[in-house]
Design a protein around this motif. Sequence first.
Motif, mmCIF file in Angstrom:
data_model
loop_
_atom_site.group_PDB
_atom_site.id
_atom_site.type_symbol
_atom_site.label_atom_id
_atom_site.label_comp_id
_atom_site.label_asym_id
_atom_site.label_seq_id
_atom_site.Cartn_x
_atom_site.Cartn_y
_atom_site.Cartn_z
ATOM 1 N N GLN A 155 24.489 -9.386 -10.857
ATOM 2 C CA GLN A 155 25.151 -10.678 -10.794
ATOM 3 C C GLN A 155 26.387 -10.663 -9.891
ATOM 4 O O GLN A 155 26.563 -11.549 -9.041
ATOM 5 N N LEU A 156 27.245 -9.678 -10.072
ATOM 6 C CA LEU A 156 28.452 -9.636 -9.254
ATOM 7 C C LEU A 156 28.105 -9.337 -7.799
ATOM 8 O O LEU A 156 28.698 -9.919 -6.878
ATOM 9 N N ARG A 159 26.884 -12.495 -6.221
ATOM 10 C CA ARG A 159 27.995 -13.430 -6.001
ATOM 11 C C ARG A 159 28.810 -13.024 -4.777
ATOM 12 O O ARG A 159 29.143 -13.864 -3.927
ATOM 13 N N MET A 160 29.129 -11.733 -4.666
ATOM 14 C CA MET A 160 29.923 -11.268 -3.525
ATOM 15 C C MET A 160 29.174 -11.449 -2.210
ATOM 16 O O MET A 160 29.750 -11.860 -1.204
ATOM 17 N N THR A 163 28.163 -15.611 -1.698
ATOM 18 C CA THR A 163 29.285 -16.540 -1.528
ATOM 19 C C THR A 163 30.355 -16.010 -0.593
ATOM 20 O O THR A 163 31.151 -16.784 -0.067
ATOM 21 N N GLU A 165 32.801 -14.392 -1.636
ATOM 22 C CA GLU A 165 34.051 -14.357 -2.404
ATOM 23 C C GLU A 165 34.580 -12.930 -2.520
ATOM 24 O O GLU A 165 33.814 -11.988 -2.723
#
Length: 259
Positions: A155-156, A159-160, A163, A165
């Motif tokens: 998941q992380l 996301r990284m 996105t 982020e």
Amino acid sequence: MTAKDHLLIETPSDGVRLLRLNRPDRRNALATPLLSRLARALEEAALDETIRVVVLTGDGTVFAAGADIRELAASGPDDAPHGPRQEAWDRIRDCPKPLIAAVEGWCLGAGCELLMCCDLSVAGEGARFGQPESSLGIMPGAGGTATLPRLVGRQLAMRMVLTGEMIDTARAVEAGLVGEAVPAGQALDRALDLARTIAGRAPVALRMAKASVRAAFDLPHGDHLLFERRRFLSLLGTGDKQEGVAAFLEKRKPVWQGR
């Protein structure tokens, strides 16, 4: 400045080699010549019997902000899948001696992938970690989709990567991307403390132990247990094992010979 000037090499204490990325005008962008120079410096440290651990760092404001965009602009789909850049990455990952990252500031893209090549890491508060490649119309190509999920989870990593982020030092430690957080500006000092501790351990055992831990990425558990056991048994025949046991029984500090 040449690729040689872009990597500063020091020996701050017995057994410890310090490598500093030194392209401040390009935020330590990891162009292929710099990666190749770093790979060669690690190979030189591996061959030097006086060096037992290597520390890799940038400066107080940036570890490495990514790949060299000008080099990327000249790249294309016909580039070799395993050209000089990938060869340099492979050589960096193959370093047999413990490698510690000391991170301050930005650690992005290829910089984050370089961090993931290291065995231990320390980061100052205020450091930022990310894989922003999608903002350039590309994706990570040196571990950002292959190694990152193994360290921080699906998941992380998604996301990284999707996105772009960034995460801060506290989140990076919580997720397992970074080993230890320290106040801003203290990452190198703490990494050198760790390096001095490791440099005082048996050199052959360090190399065997590193190889065995890293094999957890690649081997099924049963195969890994056998891999581990064989290396454990091989250490029983070393002079360092004899010295370690003798020093323990005689209540003295061991004198390692690396054999």
